[in-house]
Design an enzyme around this catalytic site. Structure first.
Site, PDB file in Angstrom:
ATOM      1  N   ILE A  14     -14.312  15.044 -34.725  1.00 17.97           N
ATOM      2  CA  ILE A  14     -13.135  14.567 -35.469  1.00 17.97           C
ATOM      3  C   ILE A  14     -12.111  15.682 -35.645  1.00 17.97           C
ATOM      4  CG2 ILE A  14     -13.954  14.991 -37.849  1.00 17.97           C
ATOM      5  CD1 ILE A  14     -12.126  11.866 -36.492  1.00 17.97           C
ATOM      6  N   SER A  36     -16.350  28.144 -37.517  1.00 21.35           N
ATOM      7  CA  SER A  36     -17.228  27.329 -36.686  1.00 21.35           C
ATOM      8  C   SER A  36     -18.396  28.187 -36.243  1.00 21.35           C
ATOM      9  CB  SER A  36     -16.466  26.827 -35.459  1.00 21.35           C
ATOM     10  OG  SER A  36     -17.384  26.398 -34.470  1.00 21.35           O
ATOM     11  N   ARG A  37     -19.597  27.578 -36.267  1.00 22.74           N
ATOM     12  CA  ARG A  37     -20.773  28.340 -35.860  1.00 22.74           C
ATOM     13  C   ARG A  37     -20.778  28.563 -34.349  1.00 22.74           C
ATOM     14  NH1 ARG A  37     -24.923  24.083 -37.607  1.00 22.74           N
ATOM     15  NH2 ARG A  37     -23.447  23.059 -36.211  1.00 22.74           N
ATOM     16  N   LYS A  90     -14.417  12.039 -44.884  1.00 20.07           N
ATOM     17  CA  LYS A  90     -15.268  11.011 -45.460  1.00 20.07           C
ATOM     18  C   LYS A  90     -16.643  11.074 -44.797  1.00 20.07           C
ATOM     19  CE  LYS A  90     -16.430   8.293 -42.808  1.00 20.07           C
ATOM     20  NZ  LYS A  90     -17.053   8.132 -41.450  1.00 20.07           N
ATOM     21  N   ASP A 168     -22.126   5.440 -42.015  1.00 24.64           N
ATOM     22  CA  ASP A 168     -21.068   6.414 -41.689  1.00 24.64           C
ATOM     23  C   ASP A 168     -19.801   5.674 -41.229  1.00 24.64           C
ATOM     24  OD1 ASP A 168     -20.167   9.321 -41.025  1.00 24.64           O
ATOM     25  OD2 ASP A 168     -19.818   8.180 -39.195  1.00 24.64           O
TER      26      ASP A 168
END
Ligand code: NAP
Length: 310
Positions: A14, A36-37, A90, A168
């Site tokens: 997303i 970000s990993r 969300k 979700d």
């Protein structure tokens, strides 16, 4: 006016598909860093965690979290403690009470917390709400059916506790429902179908009623191949309202009234900037509360195992 420097956390589906393009079109905000990993953007400072980003970028004033709901609380709390305004994807968290705690933290610090519901920004939602404002709703039917293999490949978190499974996407329907109906709803029954190798449901049936007793039926299913269905049909003492395509299209009494392209995330970021400027927060937990209530009262059926193609 100088744009607000924003850090984005979690460079997944997303973030790439919606947040980056929407931010590029929001002059009031400037994407200044990424946490970000596993991923980075060549033109921006990158950090492996939000804590490192907050330490390395003292000028950040806002954070947008695009990570899964599990773990979002710690990230949002760290951002608020660092004095940043926070925008949440969300669902806003893995539980109702953790988001209430964040709302209190934001209020105590005079910061903005924006718990977004992107589907409420779909083109036809406000028109449907205005049409229903003066009618007595008699029945609602929600069908939210899509192919999880197409939309969520490789997303292990979605099947874990707190990942919500089929809720979700289903919570998007509930976010529209709780926006367009002129009165609140509460669940009276729930059935969850849970694959034997997963912690979260692949399908759910939810029975609700409005405050004045009108039935609201919702069916969420992740096993639908072929055409996908994201419909909300509302009967009332006026003409039938049908929201199609997740709220992008509105039919009134069977006639198409409105259909428009998707500007959901552009609207979310414009609102985030406006909320910051006004010193306000927006945290509506009604959709998450309905999901939490469904999990509380649900009958649970174990179904065949799910194997992720991703
Ligand atoms: P995703 O593709 O799995 O991306 C989530 C990203 O969060 C990962 O790429 C990862 O980025 C980061 N992350 C941090 N901690 C993680 C963990 N413990 N497990 C997995 N990832 C972790 O998920 P998504 O589809 O973007 O969804 C993220 C949020 O957006 C969810 O709340 C979802 O409901 C919401 N959303 C998704 C869609 C959609 O169509 N996919 C639409 C609207 C809203 P790094 O590797 O960069 O750290």
């Amino acid at each position: 006016m100088t744009p607000i420097a924003l850090g984005l956390v979690g460079l997944g589906t997303i973030a790439r598909n919606q947040h980056l393009p929407a931010l590029a079109e929001t002059p009031a905000l400037r994407l200044a860093a990424i946490a970000s990993r596993n991923a980075a953007l060549p033109e921006l400072p990158g950090y492996v965690s939000i804590d490192e980003m907050l330490a390395g970028e003292p000028d950040l004033a806002a954070i947008s979290l695009c990570t899964p709901p599990q773990g979002r609380f710690e990230q949002a709390a760290a951002a608020l403690r660092a004095g940043c305004h926070v925008m949440l994807e969300k669902p806003p968290g893995a539980s109702v009470s953790e988001v209430e705690a964040l709302a209190r933290m934001a209020r105590d610090r005079g910061l903005t917390l924006f718990a977004t519901w992107h589907s409420r920004e779909a083109a036809a939602v406000e028109e449907a709400r205005a049409l229903l404002a003066h009618h007595r709703v008699t029945a609602v039917r929600i069908d939210w059916k899509e192919d999880v293999r197409h939309w969520h490949p490789g997303q292990e978190w979605i099947w874990q506790p707190g990942g919500l499974g089929v809720f979700d996407p289903g919570i998007n329907a509930l976010s529209i429902l709780t926006r367009i109906l002129p009165e609140p709803v509460h669940p009276v029954s729930a059935l969850l179908e849970v694959p034997e190798n997963c912690q979260a449901p692949i399908a759910a049936r939810l029975g609700m009623v409005t405050a004045s007793g009108a039935p609201v039926e919702a069916e969420f299913d992740w096993r639908q191949t072929g055409p996908q269905t994201w419909d909300i049909r509302v009967q009332s003492d006026g003409p039938e309202i049908l929201l199609r395509n997740g709220g992008a299209t509105l039919l009134v009494g069977g006639e198409e009234r409105l259909t428009a392209e998707d500007h959901e995330y552009r609207r979310l970021y414009a609102r985030f900037a406006a909320l910051i400027a006004a010193g306000q927060s927006e945290v509506d937990l009604a959709p998450l509360q309905l999901v939490a209530d469904a999990f509380l009262m649900a009958e649970r059926r174990i179904t065949e195992p799910f194997h992720d193609p991703g």
